[in-house]
Design a protein around this motif. Structure first.
Motif, PDB file in Angstrom:
ATOM      1  N   VAL A  50      -2.574 -19.058   4.022  1.00  0.00           N
ATOM      2  CA  VAL A  50      -2.348 -17.603   4.004  1.00  0.00           C
ATOM      3  C   VAL A  50      -3.464 -16.889   3.244  1.00  0.00           C
ATOM      4  CG1 VAL A  50      -0.801 -15.845   3.064  1.00  0.00           C
ATOM      5  CG2 VAL A  50       0.139 -17.765   4.313  1.00  0.00           C
ATOM      6  N   GLY A  51      -3.996 -17.560   2.230  1.00  0.00           N
ATOM      7  CA  GLY A  51      -5.072 -16.941   1.456  1.00  0.00           C
ATOM      8  C   GLY A  51      -4.607 -16.358   0.144  1.00  0.00           C
ATOM      9  N   VAL A  69      -9.618 -16.312   0.299  1.00  0.00           N
ATOM     10  CA  VAL A  69      -8.635 -15.483  -0.411  1.00  0.00           C
ATOM     11  C   VAL A  69      -9.066 -14.016  -0.449  1.00  0.00           C
ATOM     12  CG1 VAL A  69      -7.596 -17.253  -1.884  1.00  0.00           C
ATOM     13  CG2 VAL A  69      -9.680 -16.131  -2.618  1.00  0.00           C
ATOM     14  N   LEU A  72     -10.071  -9.809   3.802  1.00  0.00           N
ATOM     15  CA  LEU A  72      -9.017  -8.841   4.131  1.00  0.00           C
ATOM     16  C   LEU A  72      -8.801  -8.744   5.645  1.00  0.00           C
ATOM     17  CD1 LEU A  72      -9.755  -5.968   1.587  1.00  0.00           C
ATOM     18  CD2 LEU A  72      -8.473  -8.077   1.270  1.00  0.00           C
ATOM     19  N   LYS A  75      -6.725 -11.637   6.718  1.00  0.00           N
ATOM     20  CA  LYS A  75      -5.375 -11.504   6.148  1.00  0.00           C
ATOM     21  C   LYS A  75      -4.541 -10.518   6.966  1.00  0.00           C
ATOM     22  CE  LYS A  75      -5.783 -12.782   1.273  1.00  0.00           C
ATOM     23  NZ  LYS A  75      -5.728 -12.303  -0.116  1.00  0.00           N
ATOM     24  N   ALA A  76      -5.213  -9.522   7.532  1.00  0.00           N
ATOM     25  CA  ALA A  76      -4.500  -8.514   8.329  1.00  0.00           C
ATOM     26  C   ALA A  76      -3.901  -9.118   9.599  1.00  0.00           C
ATOM     27  CB  ALA A  76      -5.449  -7.373   8.678  1.00  0.00           C
ATOM     28  N   LEU A 103       0.875  -1.384   2.742  1.00  0.00           N
ATOM     29  CA  LEU A 103      -0.157  -2.340   2.309  1.00  0.00           C
ATOM     30  C   LEU A 103      -0.921  -2.920   3.506  1.00  0.00           C
ATOM     31  CD1 LEU A 103       1.540  -4.313  -0.618  1.00  0.00           C
ATOM     32  CD2 LEU A 103       0.174  -2.234  -0.703  1.00  0.00           C
ATOM     33  N   TYR A 104      -0.287  -2.875   4.686  1.00  0.00           N
ATOM     34  CA  TYR A 104      -0.987  -3.336   5.900  1.00  0.00           C
ATOM     35  C   TYR A 104      -1.662  -2.173   6.616  1.00  0.00           C
ATOM     36  CZ  TYR A 104       0.684  -8.105   5.579  1.00  0.00           C
ATOM     37  OH  TYR A 104       0.896  -9.399   5.165  1.00  0.00           O
TER      38      TYR A 104
ATOM     39  N   LYS B   2      -4.114   2.084  -1.871  1.00  0.00           N
ATOM     40  CA  LYS B   2      -3.073   1.054  -1.982  1.00  0.00           C
ATOM     41  C   LYS B   2      -2.626   0.902  -3.437  1.00  0.00           C
ATOM     42  CE  LYS B   2      -4.153  -1.479   2.170  1.00  0.00           C
ATOM     43  NZ  LYS B   2      -4.677  -2.711   2.784  1.00  0.00           N
ATOM     44  N   THR B   5      -0.076   3.432  -3.916  1.00  0.00           N
ATOM     45  CA  THR B   5       1.177   3.007  -3.281  1.00  0.00           C
ATOM     46  C   THR B   5       1.950   2.069  -4.215  1.00  0.00           C
ATOM     47  OG1 THR B   5       0.170   3.148  -1.105  1.00  0.00           O
ATOM     48  CG2 THR B   5       2.130   1.773  -1.287  1.00  0.00           C
ATOM     49  N   MET B 223       2.065  -9.236  -1.790  1.00  0.00           N
ATOM     50  CA  MET B 223       1.062  -8.158  -1.747  1.00  0.00           C
ATOM     51  C   MET B 223      -0.329  -8.765  -1.535  1.00  0.00           C
ATOM     52  SD  MET B 223       1.900  -5.675  -4.927  1.00  0.00           S
ATOM     53  CE  MET B 223       3.539  -5.414  -5.526  1.00  0.00           C
ATOM     54  N   TYR B 224      -0.568  -9.873  -2.256  1.00  0.00           N
ATOM     55  CA  TYR B 224      -1.888 -10.500  -2.190  1.00  0.00           C
ATOM     56  C   TYR B 224      -2.132 -11.140  -0.824  1.00  0.00           C
ATOM     57  CZ  TYR B 224      -5.976 -12.931  -4.088  1.00  0.00           C
ATOM     58  OH  TYR B 224      -7.252 -13.359  -4.335  1.00  0.00           O
ATOM     59  N   ALA B 225      -1.054 -11.502  -0.141  1.00  0.00           N
ATOM     60  CA  ALA B 225      -1.203 -12.070   1.212  1.00  0.00           C
ATOM     61  C   ALA B 225      -1.559 -10.981   2.221  1.00  0.00           C
ATOM     62  CB  ALA B 225       0.080 -12.766   1.633  1.00  0.00           C
ATOM     63  N   SER B 226      -1.274  -9.739   1.868  1.00  0.00           N
ATOM     64  CA  SER B 226      -1.621  -8.627   2.767  1.00  0.00           C
ATOM     65  C   SER B 226      -3.100  -8.268   2.552  1.00  0.00           C
ATOM     66  CB  SER B 226      -0.732  -7.414   2.446  1.00  0.00           C
ATOM     67  OG  SER B 226      -1.156  -6.815   1.243  1.00  0.00           O
ATOM     68  N   PRO B 227      -3.663  -7.458   3.427  1.00  0.00           N
ATOM     69  CA  PRO B 227      -5.082  -7.098   3.226  1.00  0.00           C
ATOM     70  C   PRO B 227      -5.262  -6.111   2.064  1.00  0.00           C
ATOM     71  CG  PRO B 227      -4.229  -6.043   5.197  1.00  0.00           C
ATOM     72  CD  PRO B 227      -3.137  -6.911   4.694  1.00  0.00           C
ATOM     73  N   THR B 228      -4.827  -6.540   0.900  1.00  0.00           N
ATOM     74  CA  THR B 228      -4.940  -5.710  -0.307  1.00  0.00           C
ATOM     75  C   THR B 228      -5.725  -6.504  -1.351  1.00  0.00           C
ATOM     76  OG1 THR B 228      -2.740  -4.841   0.183  1.00  0.00           O
ATOM     77  CG2 THR B 228      -3.592  -4.413  -2.016  1.00  0.00           C
ATOM     78  N   PRO B 229      -6.860  -5.987  -1.796  1.00  0.00           N
ATOM     79  CA  PRO B 229      -7.651  -6.740  -2.783  1.00  0.00           C
ATOM     80  C   PRO B 229      -6.890  -6.914  -4.099  1.00  0.00           C
ATOM     81  CG  PRO B 229      -8.842  -4.801  -1.964  1.00  0.00           C
ATOM     82  CD  PRO B 229      -7.453  -4.690  -1.456  1.00  0.00           C
TER      83      PRO B 229
END
Lengths: 311, 384
Positions: A50-51, A69, A72, A75-76, A103-104, B2, B5, B223-229
């Protein structure tokens, strides 16, 4: 073509190697199961895929891109359903989904529409304005999955999504996963329930002690055990009369008779079943019942690791 | 975006719980009121007087009221006086015997009775003031009697003479330097700044529990698995806590100004102290919320540190009442620096430049806490 390629993944915590050279691929629309007991390294493998966990070695490519990791963009493409209910219990289902949707990168009308859709898919629309803390275990699990679907993932990663749920919710979860795979989503599914892996997964990787012991389709894995199918036949009259004919039947490797009952070991039951029936009836025995028992993944795991899956 | 958010969801979670709102706003205002009444005081304790009303008795009453430090009022009788003291309407009472004038003129003994519960600082102040006034009057009366006995004239005349002589004052007392507590300040000026510091820090530490929960629930990992640094997640978690802390500080300032008339001094200076102290609280919350893997130690340490550092830093008992040694120890707490800065702003009309040293120390505290907290949070995100 594979959507995700995992190559030689490695992870160590101090002196302990928890994932040791794990490799697999998953194609679009394919469901790949990682089967193994608790502590096998499934969750650590998932976290690296998953990262959310940096790996010590190996690589992951998703849709042809290197996945790290910090990636992005890749991950999307992933929908992640962790083992724990990773939601705010004091917020409502809708608030939780809206938060993760943002967040997405979802916003406004798109966000509201997508939240409605995933609530619908998981059957939670009617109670979407209730706090998650008021949900049953099964409902919370379904919401956990809903949050993993918000971004219309190309790869859905589910880490033991049915742990501790009632049979009805488990059935609903498995149906939903099968439906998503049918729509072309690649699914990576970890479980220590053999039945789930057999029912859901096109291919299964057997993980134990951080290493991939074997992988393949159910049939391929079963063939590793080396044993054939067991065919149990009950006949009218003495079963012993059918033994000579059965021993001459191609594909039958062993025959045991006990009064009205025959037990056969055959290499490929589906192919030789008509010949077996011909041999039994030809010997003057009327067949009252017939049962075929194929070796299951439990047997495969036992053969490969020397212990049961739920030890 | 984000980060915002994530920050806003934290704020939403805190405000959703009504007990948090009461703790954040209701309790500090109540605390300002209580500490204000306890330590601020009216500065003019009320004394009731009953009994004799002859010229000499009235002279004593006038002497009691002379300094302006005591409000004196006549009460019908001793029973009523006692009841008023017991009910707290009066801080103390003086019963003058009916034969006071006669006894004093004849050189006899007059027994005054002082009634007090002695349960607060005003009552203690009042008793000292009454003792001093009675002693002074006694001295003058004895001097007048001495003159009469030496044949210098009648008692009334001698008393007038010695009173005039004493009025000129042989000894003058002059106070020099800066008053620790300048005159003319309202009671709540003493209680509002320490309460603000105590509650902002305590609230910040309680928000650490939310951060620990977010990690334990797996929400931060999701949250970290989403495209959020990672930096956006960390910024969001920090922002949420800072918003909560800052909102509480502002509301305490506003509430105490509107309800109790507290003036917070130079707006720039007050804003600077508020902001850096918010950062200190946020940094402490970040450390506490990121280091532990269970909620128990976070709750226990949060309360202990919040109350312990607060007490040590002068937010419960004024720093001015500490001994020299304890004041030195207090310098290790951010509260003491915040207290100093607000004291200068509120009591001595200091400006931003005057409180820059305190702001600098608080900024250093914040920087150190943030460095440790962000490192720990990042580690928990990436390593699980």
């Amino acid at each position: 073509m594979s959507l995700i390629e995992v190559t030689d993944l490695r992870k160590r915590y101090r002196s302990t190697t928890v994932v040791d050279g794990v490799s697999f691929t998953i194609g679009e629309g394919e469901t790949y199961g990682l089967l193994g007991p608790n502590g096998a390294g499934k969750t650590t493998t998932i976290a690296m895929v998953v990262g959310v966990l940096a790996r010590d070695g190996g690589g992951v490519r998703l849709a042809g891109r290197a996945h790290e990791v910090t990636s992005l963009a890749t991950k999307a493409m992933i929908g992640y359903v962790p083992q724990e209910i990773a939601l705010y219990p004091d917020l409502t289902a809708r608030e939780n989904l809206a938060f993760f949707g943002r967040l997405y990168g979802l916003a406004g009308r798109d966000l509201r529409r997508r939240v409605d859709e995933v609530l619908d898919v998981t059957g939670l629309s009617e109670r979407s304005r209730e706090a998650v803390s008021k949900y049953s275990g099964g409902m919370a699990r379904r919401l956990n999955i809903a949050a993993g679907l918000l971004n219309r993932p190309r790869l859905l990663v589910l880490d033991e999504p049915t742990a501790g749920v009632d049979p009805q919710s488990r059935g609903a979860i498995l149906d939903a996963v099968a439906r998503l795979a049918g729509e072309g989503v690649a699914v990576l599914y970890t479980t220590h329930y053999m039945e789930e892996a057999e029912r859901l997964c096109d291919r299964v990787g057997i993980l134990d002690g951080g290493r991939m012991r074997a992988e393949g389709t159910h049939r391929e894995l079963v063939s590793l055990v080396g044993a054939g199918d067991h065919v149990l036949i009950t006949v009218d009259g003495a079963a012993a009369g059918a033994v000579p004919a059965l021993e001459r039947t191609p594909g039958v490797t062993r025959v045991d008779a006990d009064e009205a009952r025959l037990e056969l070991l055959v290499a490929e039951s589906r192919a030789v079943l008509p010949l077996i029936l011909d041999a039994v009836t030809g010997a003057g025995c009327a067949v009252r019942s017939l049962e075929v028992r194929e070796p299951d993944l439990e047997a495969v795991f036992l053969k490969l690791t020397g212990r049961a899956l739920r030890d | 975006m984000k980060a915002l958010t994530i920050g806003l969801i934290n704020l939403k979670r805190v405000l959703r719980d009504r007990s948090n709102v009461v703790f954040m706003l209701g309790t500090p205002i109540l605390m300002i009121l209580m500490l204000g009444l306890l330590f601020g005081g009216s500065r003019e304790p009320r004394l009731g007087v009953s009994g004799a009303a002859g010229p000499l008795a009235e002279r004593l009453v006038a002497a009691l009221a002379a300094g302006g430090a005591v409000q004196v009022e006549r009460v019908a009788d001793a029973g009523r006086l006692r009841a008023d003291v017991e009910r707290g309407r009066l801080h103390g009472g003086l019963v003058i015997p009916q034969d006071y004038d006669a006894a004093v003129r004849s050189g006899g003994r007059a027994d005054l009775r002082y009634v007090s519960l002695g349960r607060d600082w005003d009552a203690i102040d009042l008793e000292s003031a009454v003792r001093a006034a009675v002693q002074r009057e006694n001295t003058l009366l004895r001097a007048a009697r001495y003159g009469v006995e030496r044949g210098a004239g009648p008692f009334g005349e001698r008393l007038a003479v010695v009173s005039r002589a004493a009025g000129d004052g042989a000894v003058r007392v002059t106070t020099t330097g800066e008053a620790v507590i300048p005159a003319g300040l309202g009671a709540f000026v003493f209680s509002a700044p320490p309460t603000l510091l105590l509650y902002m820090f305590l609230t910040a530490l309680t928000t650490a529990i939310g951060l620990t929960q977010t990690r334990l629930l797996g929400v931060s990992r999701r949250m970290y698995a989403s495209p959020t640094p990672a930096r956006a997640i960390m910024a969001g978690e920090v922002l949420g806590r800072l918003l909560i802390c800052l909102a509480q500080g502002l509301l305490i300032m506003l509430g105490s100004a509107l309800l109790f008339g507290v003036g917070w001094g130079d707006p720039l200076g007050a804003a600077a102290v508020l902001v850096v102290f918010t950062l200190v609280g946020g940094g402490a919350a970040l450390v506490l919320g990121s280091v532990f893997r269970r909620e128990g130690p976070v709750i226990t340490l949060g309360v202990l540190l919040g109350l312990g550092l607060g007490a040590l830093g002068g937010t419960m008992v004024p720093l001015e009442s500490f001994g020299e040694g304890m004041r030195r120890v207090a310098r290790f707490t951010p509260h003491a620096w915040g207290y100093d800065a607000f004291t200068a702003l509120v009591r001595r009309d200091a400006g931003l430049l005057d409180v820059l040293p305190q702001v600098g120390v608080l900024a250093a505290y914040a920087a150190a806490l943030f460095a440790v907290g962000l490192w720990a949070l990042r580690r928990s995100l990436v390593r699980g």
